[in-house]
Each structure stands twice: as structure tokens, then as C-alpha cells.
Design a protein around this motif. Sequence first.
Motif, short mmCIF file in Angstrom:
data_model
loop_
_atom_site.label_atom_id
_atom_site.label_comp_id
_atom_site.label_asym_id
_atom_site.label_seq_id
_atom_site.Cartn_x
_atom_site.Cartn_y
_atom_site.Cartn_z
N GLU A 1 0.80 -1.04 0.12
CA GLU A 1 -0.01 0.07 -0.07
C GLU A 1 0.99 1.14 -0.19
N LEU A 2 2.00 1.29 0.81
CA LEU A 2 2.96 2.34 0.53
C LEU A 2 3.45 2.60 -0.85
N LEU B 1 7.51 6.04 -7.06
CA LEU B 1 8.72 5.27 -6.79
C LEU B 1 8.92 3.99 -7.50
N LEU B 2 7.76 3.59 -8.20
CA LEU B 2 7.73 2.33 -9.01
C LEU B 2 8.66 2.54 -10.31
N VAL B 3 9.89 2.02 -10.17
CA VAL B 3 10.75 2.06 -11.38
C VAL B 3 10.19 1.67 -12.64
N LEU C 1 16.44 7.26 -7.24
CA LEU C 1 15.24 6.73 -7.02
C LEU C 1 15.01 5.86 -6.05
N VAL C 2 16.15 4.84 -5.88
CA VAL C 2 16.41 3.92 -4.80
C VAL C 2 16.59 4.52 -3.24
N ARG C 3 17.33 5.58 -3.39
CA ARG C 3 17.48 6.26 -2.22
C ARG C 3 15.93 7.00 -1.63
N VAL D 1 9.27 -4.85 -6.50
CA VAL D 1 9.12 -3.29 -6.71
C VAL D 1 10.61 -2.93 -7.46
N ASP D 2 11.60 -3.36 -6.95
CA ASP D 2 12.91 -3.17 -7.68
C ASP D 2 14.17 -3.83 -6.91
N LEU D 3 14.65 -4.64 -7.89
CA LEU D 3 15.57 -5.45 -6.98
C LEU D 3 16.81 -4.56 -6.62
N SER D 4 17.00 -3.49 -7.17
CA SER D 4 18.15 -2.74 -6.86
C SER D 4 17.82 -2.28 -5.28
#
Length: 678
Positions: free
Chosen positions: A62-63, A70-72, A86-88, A122-125
Motif C-alpha cells: 500500500e505504501l 517510486l515504482l521504476v 530513485l532507490v534512495r 518493487v525493484d531488485l536494486s
Amino acid sequence: MARNRADILQRQLQGPQAPATATQLTRQTTSAHAVRQLPRFDVTLMEHFLDNLLPFKAEVYELFRQHPELLVAEEEGLSKEEHRELVRRSLRAILAAGYSPMSFFARDHAKYFYLAELLSLVDLSLTVKLGVQYSLWGGSVINLGTERHRKKYFDDIDRFRLPGCFAMTELKHGSNVAGLQTEAILDVHTDEWIVNTPDDGAIKWWIGNAAEDGRMATVFARLKVPAPDGSGALDDHGVHAFIVPLRDDAGGLWPGVEIHDCGYKVGLNGIDNGAIRFSSVRVPRDNLLDRFATVDRSGRYSSPMTSATKRFAATLGELTGGRVGLTCASVGVLKGSLMIAIRYGAQRQQFGPPDAPEIAVLDYPSQQQKLMPMLATCYALNFTKSKLVEKYCEMKRTKDEALVADVHSLSAGLKAYTTSYTNTAIGICRECCGGHGYAAVNRLGALRSDHDIFQTFEGDNTVLLQQVAALLLKEYRDSFRGSPLAATWSYLKIWAQDSLPANPLVTHETDVTHLRDPAFLLRALRYRSARLLHTLATRLRKHSRRSGEFAAWNKCLLHVLALSRAHIESVMLVEMLAAVDACVDPDCRRSLKALADLFALDRIYNDIIFRNDDYIAPEKAKAIYRLIGSLCGELRGVAVPLVDAFAIPDHILRAPIGLSTAGVDPYSEYLAAAGFDA
């Protein structure tokens, strides 16, 4: 109806009320090939059976629903600098929402590892950034240091006020940690360590967080102190961990520290990997992480461990959490990839009978026999991963030595098996989605590129599998000395009888009830492991006498790897069948049993050892092949609900061809992603 569903759900959450066992279920459901369709089950029940942290999953996802920025988007081709920022921002959003990853890692391990799995899609990074900051940098401080280190650094690490690195790998040394060259020499006059990179081969390489963010690092270096005889020589006590500053509060490099960006990579470009050279960097003596060894003001070295080998093993043993986290994240990627491929296959129409509608590509046996065994393996890995997390939590709580060894072996083997399997599976999922799987927007390419390195870091998979085999051989030898065997290795107690030729009647038995009997399936996979172990031990003894132990091991290396994989698959089947027996809902249990059978039969049919040893006669092999096809067909009918039970929402999956909301027009989202107006 609603009350009935609620009652079933309550029973599911409370645990089994004497359900049918896997063996009983076989007798109920395998009267020849008559059973062509598995009953559709309640997906909500399966979700709750698979996952006891669903509320936490809902919160985390939900966040990101509230912060779609924030979703790449893989197709947008972010630069490495943009991706890193973006990751930060994503990590800071997690912290701002009130989560404490460092507290999870220190006190609620199951939730920490679950978070790694959730963030994998979400993002593996982002998953790796989390692992570098909390599992590696933070974990090394709290697990290798003492209470004073915890008090000094814990809160700043947790809130990302003190980004850090885990500086182990060097240009010339990765897996061979004992061979690292970086040195930390004690200057007894100033009470400081002098950290130095003796040559270019010792430059720390691929260090996450180093290129931009890292302010401190846990540096693995050879601890050297002046010899007590006053000769000026240095005593080398091997590799230890030291906290070394990299940058000051303003972001400037610390004196003597040189860092260069490793640049673009095949994947994970949201991680700022860097290379570090140290030139006489001075740090206080207290910066030695001294849980397992201390050095006093005079330079006297002491350790509670009885030998350097045990101290080194204890040091590396405290880092197994990283392997557990990677296993969980890799299972998350496998779930997402299968969800995309199976949903796509179920709605993509292609060819068909003359003058009739086209049929879904998932209705073709060729597609089923690619995807259904992978789905079965995914479920087996999910249950085995959960057992690993459970054992890890118990190990941290009890400090039991046998459990420590068990977790070390299982985490090494499962990390290696899971990441290798997932990497291959992503490629097959891409192929099963045809040309649309090649579109960046459908994510399979990015998942494959980002996940690829999981096979290498936190222990190269080939090296980790050798560790598993070495421990199996130790247990095998100990069994002849009357030593007790740990639970994971208990089947080795019966290696002798299982290594004997099988009953000729059994080797030819083709009845479906027999082929789906858990006793047969377990015995077969255990036979393979025991047989490989017995023959490996014999070969190593023979070659060691002729060529020495190193040459013998190298000569048997492929045998070593085959044994380790076989062992892990035996453990996976045990956990899968245990899940079948624990499942209360009969419809869910039928699907789980079919998955377990397919997982085991697929391994038996595809491993030539069973036919070479006459464990499976030709006619039995043919029967197994037919049964595999039949099981794939049965599972096709519930394949979509089985992936739906992974409970990955559309805004997290983000692959237009794999969304649950595709509805009547499965290509609407895909067309929109390509820029076509609705």
C-alpha cells in the motif's frame, strides 16, 4: 455460503484438524488417469496457507500504491544516477512510514527476510540496497562487533544517517576470503590500525554503497601486529573485520581513501558499486569488530576460539543472513515471473481446430511442460525457504551448535539452488511469452538482468554447493564413528539399505497410485542422494591416494555439485509433502499434492542415474513420462489460481501482459503502455 467460507478460513489459520495425509490423499485421488481436472480452490485460503504475514505485505505494498512515483519503469531507461536516486528515495519512504529494517534484522528476522521478498518485485536494486545497508553493513557491526559497537552505530545505521559498505571482495579475490590481501597493521605507538591496499589486486571491488553514499565500511583485512620478540616482524592473524571511515560528514573522501565508480552493470544499476583503495588509512584500535578476537594496547592478540580455523568459520557463519535474504528475494522474483507467464499463457489465443476459435497457448502440452514443473518447483522452494527462515530464527535464539551447522549448510545450498533455478526460469518465462516477453514494459528482461548476479554474490553458487557436499561427506564419515546426525541429514542413516539394488518388482511397478505414493517419491530422491554420496566418498578415497586431496576433489567436482543439488531437492520434497499434510482445505490440498508429485517425478524422469542403476525400469520410466504429462494437464486448470495465491497486486507486478485486471481485453494495458489511446 459466507459463513461456511469464514469457518474454513478459521480452521486454516488454526492449523490442521487431522487432515488426510499425503499418502491417504494419493489413495483418494489417483485411481489411474481418470482424474483429469483438479477442483478449483478458494484462492484466499491458499494465500493464507502460503503466507502468515499477509497484513504486513498489504501495508508495504500500500505504501508503494500511494507513491507510484517510486515504482521504476524499466522501459524508461533511467541513467544509473537517476536509478540510484530513485532507490534512495524509496528507502527513505520506507523509513518515513515507520519501518525499522535494522530492528527487523536484529530482532524480527522473519519480517526482515519477508521484506526482502516483497521488495524484490518493487525493484531488485532496492532489495539489494536494503541488504547492503542492513544485512551486510549493519549486520556485520552487530554480529561481529560487541555491545559498544551496537550502541555507537545502531540508530544511525537504521535511519540511513550512516550509509555503509561491506568491503570484502577484492579485484583478485572473491570467494576465497581467507586469501584477501588488504592489511590492517597495528601501530602500537599511536594505538591505531593502519589500513592499506598492498597492490592493485587487493583493491576492494564491487562494493555496494561505495561509489556515492557510503560514509563507513566494514573492511575485511589481514590483522597484523608486531611480533612479541621485538624483531620488527609482523604476526599475521588472518582476515578480520574493521570499521573504516570512507567519507566525512560533508561527503568528502577520508584521507588515504580513493574510490571509483564501477560504472554501468548488466543489471542492478540502482546500486552505487564502487572500487576502494586504502593508502595508510588510520583508524582507532577499537574499530576492530572484536566479538571473536581482541588486541590490547600492547598489541597482544587473543581469541575465545580454540583455533584460527574455528574463529574464521565463526566469523563467516555470522554472515549467513545474507544468503537467507537472497533466497527469499529470489523466490519472490520466481513467483512474479511465473505469474506473468502463466496469466499470459492462459489468455493468449493461438491457432486451433479448423472453423473453431483459437485456443489459449497454455492449453498446449509443450507450454504446460515448461511452466507446470517450474510452478511446482516454485511452491517447493517457497515452503523450503520458509523452513530455512524458521531454522535461522531458532538458531539466533538458541545458539545451538548443531543448528548453526544445519543452517549454514541449508542456507548455502538453498541460496545456490534457488538463484540458479530462478535465473533459468526467468528465461523460460520470457520464451513462453513470445515476442511480448521481450518488451521491457513486461519486466522479464529487467528481472533476468537484475537477478543474474544473485548467482555470484554472497557466495558463488559453485563454491556454496561444494560447502554443502563437504558437510555431507563429514556427516557420512561421522556416521561410521557412531556420531549423532543432525535432523537435515537424518536420511543418511538408511544410506546402506537405500543404496542396495531396488526390489525388481518395484523397479517395474507402473501403477499410478504407486508412482504418486509419497513413500516411493521420497525414497527415490533419497536413494539418489545416498547413492551419489556413497560413490563420491569412494572416488575421493581412490583419487586422494593417487593424486592428493585437492586434485581428487577437482577431479570429482561435477560429482560434488550433482550430490549437493540432489540433497537440496530431497529436502525440498520433504518440506513440500509436509505442507500437503498440514493443509486443511481439501481442494487446496489436492493441488498441493499434484504439485509435489510433479516436482518429484520430473526430477526422477530427468536424472539418468535412476535408469543407469536400474532403479527405474524402461516401462516405469515411460509410465512416469505419461503421468508427468497428465499432471501438467491437471494443473493447467488451476495454474492461474495457483499464481493468484502469491497475492502480488497489479501495481507491484506492473507487467501489462500479466495483470489480473486484464479482463475482456487483455491487451488494453499493454496498448496504453505503448502510447495508444483507449
